[in-house]
Design a protein around this motif. Structure first.
Motif, PDB file in Angstrom:
ATOM      1  N   GLY A   1       0.808  -1.193   0.000  1.00  0.00           N
ATOM      2  CA  GLY A   1       0.000   0.000   0.000  1.00  0.00           C
ATOM      3  C   GLY A   1       0.846   1.249   0.000  1.00  0.00           C
TER       4      GLY A   1
ATOM      5  N   GLY B   1      -0.589   4.648   0.951  1.00  0.00           N
ATOM      6  CA  GLY B   1      -1.473   5.722   1.344  1.00  0.00           C
ATOM      7  C   GLY B   1      -1.025   6.496   2.540  1.00  0.00           C
TER       8      GLY B   1
ATOM      9  N   ARG C   1       5.490   9.716  -1.870  1.00  0.00           N
ATOM     10  CA  ARG C   1       5.038   9.699  -3.262  1.00  0.00           C
ATOM     11  C   ARG C   1       6.160   9.262  -4.183  1.00  0.00           C
ATOM     12  NH1 ARG C   1       2.174  14.657  -1.671  1.00  0.00           N
ATOM     13  NH2 ARG C   1      -0.051  14.214  -1.668  1.00  0.00           N
TER      14      ARG C   1
ATOM     15  N   CYS D   1      -4.814   1.960   2.132  1.00  0.00           N
ATOM     16  CA  CYS D   1      -3.676   2.163   1.232  1.00  0.00           C
ATOM     17  C   CYS D   1      -3.880   1.239   0.042  1.00  0.00           C
ATOM     18  CB  CYS D   1      -2.363   1.869   1.941  1.00  0.00           C
ATOM     19  SG  CYS D   1      -2.146   2.726   3.520  1.00  0.00           S
TER      20      CYS D   1
ATOM     21  N   ALA E   1      -3.903   1.372  -3.611  1.00  0.00           N
ATOM     22  CA  ALA E   1      -3.256   1.173  -4.911  1.00  0.00           C
ATOM     23  C   ALA E   1      -2.219   0.060  -4.821  1.00  0.00           C
ATOM     24  CB  ALA E   1      -2.607   2.479  -5.386  1.00  0.00           C
TER      25      ALA E   1
ATOM     26  N   ASN F   1      -8.688   4.179  -0.656  1.00  0.00           N
ATOM     27  CA  ASN F   1      -7.920   5.415  -0.509  1.00  0.00           C
ATOM     28  C   ASN F   1      -6.463   5.204  -0.905  1.00  0.00           C
ATOM     29  OD1 ASN F   1      -7.431   8.191   0.735  1.00  0.00           O
ATOM     30  ND2 ASN F   1      -5.973   6.941   1.869  1.00  0.00           N
ATOM     31  N   ASP F   2      -5.851   6.241  -1.465  1.00  0.00           N
ATOM     32  CA  ASP F   2      -4.408   6.234  -1.682  1.00  0.00           C
ATOM     33  C   ASP F   2      -3.881   7.660  -1.640  1.00  0.00           C
ATOM     34  OD1 ASP F   2      -2.301   4.038  -2.494  1.00  0.00           O
ATOM     35  OD2 ASP F   2      -1.710   5.876  -3.506  1.00  0.00           O
TER      36      ASP F   2
ATOM     37  N   ARG G   1      -1.340   7.077  -8.534  1.00  0.00           N
ATOM     38  CA  ARG G   1      -1.697   5.729  -8.089  1.00  0.00           C
ATOM     39  C   ARG G   1      -3.209   5.581  -7.946  1.00  0.00           C
ATOM     40  NH1 ARG G   1       2.052   2.346  -5.746  1.00  0.00           N
ATOM     41  NH2 ARG G   1       0.639   1.770  -4.052  1.00  0.00           N
ATOM     42  N   CYS G   2      -3.902   6.657  -7.614  1.00  0.00           N
ATOM     43  CA  CYS G   2      -5.373   6.622  -7.612  1.00  0.00           C
ATOM     44  C   CYS G   2      -5.906   6.350  -9.018  1.00  0.00           C
ATOM     45  CB  CYS G   2      -5.935   7.935  -7.069  1.00  0.00           C
ATOM     46  SG  CYS G   2      -5.847   8.104  -5.271  1.00  0.00           S
TER      47      CYS G   2
ATOM     48  N   LEU H   1      -5.503   2.805  -9.585  1.00  0.00           N
ATOM     49  CA  LEU H   1      -6.526   2.122  -8.806  1.00  0.00           C
ATOM     50  C   LEU H   1      -7.869   2.127  -9.535  1.00  0.00           C
ATOM     51  CD1 LEU H   1      -7.638   0.951  -6.115  1.00  0.00           C
ATOM     52  CD2 LEU H   1      -7.731   3.287  -5.253  1.00  0.00           C
TER      53      LEU H   1
ATOM     54  N   ASN I   1      -8.415  10.338  -2.114  1.00  0.00           N
ATOM     55  CA  ASN I   1      -7.001  10.693  -2.226  1.00  0.00           C
ATOM     56  C   ASN I   1      -6.586  11.477  -0.980  1.00  0.00           C
ATOM     57  OD1 ASN I   1      -5.209  13.178  -4.149  1.00  0.00           O
ATOM     58  ND2 ASN I   1      -4.395  11.295  -3.295  1.00  0.00           N
TER      59      ASN I   1
END
Length: 507
Positions: A2, A4, A16, A195, A197, A226-227, A232-233, A236, A252
């Motif tokens: 994950g 997040g 990130r 987390c 993604a 969520n991420d 990455r969102c 996802l 996000n």
């Protein structure tokens, strides 16, 4: 793994950057990678393509000392860890073609691929994972690179690609499929994937809440995925849109600062004549697959070998605790949370679990799930471990120098006790235990009638919590990756939990 979480503004950027790194199953670096351009010392020629180094002395020293596996198993453990990861995939249990795909695998590909069993591999080219319910998850004896490069495997590879694009299967590492199975999700549950993604576990959760529904009907449950990272969102969303569901929300946020959400109660819950009140949204289930050092993914991301050092786990430990505690605060009383990492490091695993139990008091229980998925080979969690910092092994927070106490924190150690240096009456420095309320007690050597016991405690702390209820999956047990999983049940509100987490009417 994950992605997040973050630590403030600077921490967010660091996270990130780290989690944008590609984790494809790639075992050779391109020539453009400076680290692969090794020059021959004798003639100065560029060697071009070079395989990843699959060894790291610091890694060996660290995990031998921690006792992740027995000394007798070490060679087998390392040998498997240095091999490419076999491909695995899961059939979408809510797909109308689920039975047809399973039948094609059993009656067609299991037989036709028999001649292509990889050298030195398992007897079956593909096989269902014995621990996954109803033969819905499959292990392939071929790595993803072999599937792409081998012409005789082309029909099978095209089948996987097509069915994955349609959403009938999901290509996913086998051990990554485990955490959602221990969540015990039902179709009416509200589930938070903190987390999320790249989204394979989110897709798995969506499958579960949709599976028992009739075609054309929607379940009452919901998955909030969520991420931290916007890119990455997007990944996802791309992964989960194959499900074609209205029961998914993608958010996000930094997981440790995931905001409180508001929800309206239904009229049936309060009586049809009353205006539905707005209440704090809490979740029946929380999946907390936190950012980690990722050394459980060495088989699919061999670049980690050269990057690995003990400080990776130490650095992410506080963030993992923050995310897990936020997840528990958003969990309903009576709900279940799964904490997981793709790391083998006890600092990221057992140490975090112990701190969760410490902060949760009696409101949180670590569940014994050893009877669930009995065919899944897993090992109990550790009760003791050490910390590696700046080339030193530390058995207790007492051994941490005052210049490192802000980095090597008490929660990393089995006992969780903190110590502070103070001057005695003669002006000499002594070490005293620091209680959670901030008060210092006498030197630990004076806190017991048995100095030998204290000496032993200094050498090796042992946790008081039932950490053997955690599970660690190691690569050579089932020819897969490594993973760590702990399952929590929330009995009551956390100490100091805000009243707005309870169902209250907004005035």
């Amino acid at each position: 793994m994950g992605g997040g979480g973050g630590r403030g503004r600077g921490g967010s950027r660091t996270q990130r950057r780290h989690f944008r790194q590609n984790r494809e199953n790639v075992w050779k670096r391109p020539k453009s990678d400076p680290s692969s351009e090794n020059t021959n010392e004798n003639n100065g020629e560029n060697r071009g393509w070079e395989p990843f180094a699959t060894q790291n002395p610091a890694f060996d020293e660290y995990y031998k000392e921690q006792g992740i596996v027995s000394p007798e198993e070490w060679d087998a453990f390392i040998e498997v860890l240095r091999k490419p990861l076999p491909a695995a995939f899961r059939i979408n249990s809510s797909s109308q073609f689920c039975s047809d795909i399973r039948r094609q695998l059993e009656d067609d590909f299991m037989i036709s691929l028999q001649s292509e069993v990889s050298e030195g591999g398992e007897p079956q080219p593909i096989r269902p994972l014995p621990w996954y319910p109803e033969n819905l998850a499959w292990h392939s004896n071929f790595s993803r690179m072999q599937l792409r490069k081998n012409q005789t495997l082309e029909r099978f590879h095209e089948f996987l690609k097509l069915e994955n694009e349609i959403g009938n299967i999901t290509r996913q590492e086998a051990v990554s499929m485990v955490p959602p199975l221990f969540l015990d999700v039902r179709p009416d549950h509200f589930v938070l994937d903190m987390c999320a993604a790249p989204g394979s576990k989110t897709f798995q959760l969506l499958e579960i809440i949709h599976r028992s529904m009739k075609p054309g009907s929607l379940p009452d449950g919901l998955v909030v995925a969520n991420d931290l990272d916007v890119q990455r969102c997007n990944l996802l969303i791309h992964q989960t849109k194959r499900m074609c569901t209205a029961n998914l929300i993608v958010t996000n946020h930094e997981a440790q600062h995931f905001p409180g959400c508001r929800a309206k109660s239904t009229a049936s819950e309060i009586g049809a004549e009353m205006e539905p009140p707005i209440s704090q949204l809490v979740f029946d289930r929380v999946l907390c697959d936190v950012p980690c050092s990722g050394d459980g993914t060495l088989r699919k991301a061999p670049d980690i070998w050269r990057k690995w050092h003990a400080g990776l786990g130490n650095g992410v430990h506080p963030l993992q605790i923050q995310i897990a505690m936020r997840g528990l605060s958003l969990l309903k009383v009576g709900g279940r949370m799964v904490y997981s990492t793709c790391s083998m490091n006890p600092v990221e695993n057992e140490a975090v679990v112990a701190e969760i139990l410490r902060r949760g008091g009696g409101s949180v229980e670590l569940i014994d799930v050893s009877s669930e998925l009995p065919q899944l080979v897993r090992r109990p969690g550790l009760k003791k471990w050490k910390i590696r910092d700046k080339g030193r092994w530390l058995a207790s927070h007492k051994n941490v120098s005052k210049y490192r106490k802000s980095v090597i924190v008490p929660s990393m150690f089995p006992s969780g006790r903190s110590f502070t240096e103070q001057m005695d009456a003669n002006g000499s420095m002594e070490v005293g235990e620091k209680h959670e309320n901030g008060g210092n007690v006498e030197d630990a050597l004076q806190s017991t009638d048995d100095p030998a016991t204290v000496a032993n405690e200094q050498e090796e702390e042992v946790s008081d919590f039932p950490l053997e209820r955690c599970m660690r999956i190691v690569p050579h047990d089932q020819n897969g990756g490594a993973f760590f999983i702990a399952v929590f049940h929330k009995h009551s509100a956390l100490p100091g939990e805000f009243k707005f987490l309870q169902r209250v009417e907004v005035l």
